[in-house]
Design a protein around this motif. Structure first.
Motif, PDB file in Angstrom:
ATOM      1  N   ARG A   1      -0.408  11.212   6.362  1.00 21.19           N
ATOM      2  CA  ARG A   1       0.648   9.858   5.561  1.00 21.19           C
ATOM      3  C   ARG A   1       1.459   8.652   6.185  1.00 21.19           C
ATOM      4  NH1 ARG A   1      -2.948   6.108   4.057  1.00 21.19           N
ATOM      5  NH2 ARG A   1      -2.565   3.906   2.385  1.00 21.19           N
TER       6      ARG A   1
ATOM      7  N   ARG B   1       1.315   6.501  -6.955  1.00 22.71           N
ATOM      8  CA  ARG B   1      -0.034   7.705  -7.076  1.00 22.71           C
ATOM      9  C   ARG B   1       0.473   8.826  -6.578  1.00 22.71           C
ATOM     10  NH1 ARG B   1      -3.351   5.088  -3.937  1.00 22.71           N
ATOM     11  NH2 ARG B   1      -2.888   6.566  -2.118  1.00 22.71           N
TER      12      ARG B   1
ATOM     13  N   GLU C   1       2.532   1.734  -3.017  1.00 24.97           N
ATOM     14  CA  GLU C   1       1.051   1.988  -4.184  1.00 24.97           C
ATOM     15  C   GLU C   1       0.556   3.649  -4.298  1.00 24.97           C
ATOM     16  OE1 GLU C   1      -1.838  -0.532  -3.155  1.00 24.97           O
ATOM     17  OE2 GLU C   1      -1.207  -1.786  -4.673  1.00 24.97           O
ATOM     18  N   ALA C   2       0.641   3.763  -2.561  1.00 26.39           N
ATOM     19  CA  ALA C   2       0.464   5.440  -2.384  1.00 26.39           C
ATOM     20  C   ALA C   2       1.981   5.781  -3.188  1.00 26.39           C
ATOM     21  CB  ALA C   2       0.580   5.330  -0.984  1.00 26.39           C
TER      22      ALA C   2
ATOM     23  N   ASN D   1       1.122  -1.253   0.054  1.00 27.71           N
ATOM     24  CA  ASN D   1       0.036   0.139  -0.380  1.00 27.71           C
ATOM     25  C   ASN D   1       1.215   1.186  -0.137  1.00 27.71           C
ATOM     26  OD1 ASN D   1      -2.336  -1.473  -0.050  1.00 27.71           O
ATOM     27  ND2 ASN D   1      -2.761  -1.482   2.027  1.00 27.71           N
ATOM     28  N   LYS D   2       1.910   1.287   0.473  1.00 28.66           N
ATOM     29  CA  LYS D   2       2.760   2.543   0.360  1.00 28.66           C
ATOM     30  C   LYS D   2       3.614   2.576  -0.688  1.00 28.66           C
ATOM     31  CE  LYS D   2       4.858   2.740   5.786  1.00 28.66           C
ATOM     32  NZ  LYS D   2       5.802   2.746   6.542  1.00 28.66           N
TER      33      LYS D   2
END
Length: 106
Positions: A77, A34, A30-31, A27-28
């Motif tokens: 985040r 992005r 991907e973040a 997830n990190k």
């Protein structure tokens, strides 16, 4: 519950924790990906806006504010994800400690 069953249960729990940590990492990643794409798109829009009549000073000020806001959001985040990761790592360490104690006593 026998020692073998308990060890198997602990191993399964550790494997689930490991999967959760891998998911956090994914997830990190991907973040970050992005955010990099968003940054590139924003830089392109900034350039286009500047070409459409914005003065360089106005465009630069706007970009600077946007950049600061994005950095703040990413840091917030990241901080939350690091806290989650620390808790999960602590849990995994505790599980390994328990598993070592159990195997040492058997």
């Amino acid at each position: 519950m026998t020692k073998m069953e308990e060890q198997r249960r602990l191993i399964e729990q550790l494997q689930r924790e490991n999967q959760a940590l891998k998911e956090v990492r994914r997830n990190k990643d991907e973040a970050i990906s992005r955010l990099l794409k968003d940054l590139q798109a924003a830089e392109n829009r900034s350039w286009e806006n500047m070409q459409e009549g914005k003065t360089p000073a106005t465009s630069q000020e706007s970009d600077s504010h946007w950049h600061h806001r994005e950095i703040y959001r990413v840091r917030q985040r990241n901080s939350k994800l690091q806290q989650i990761l620390q808790v999960k790592q602590k849990t995994v360490r505790e599980m390994w400690f328990l598993l070592k104690e159990m195997t040492a006593h058997s």
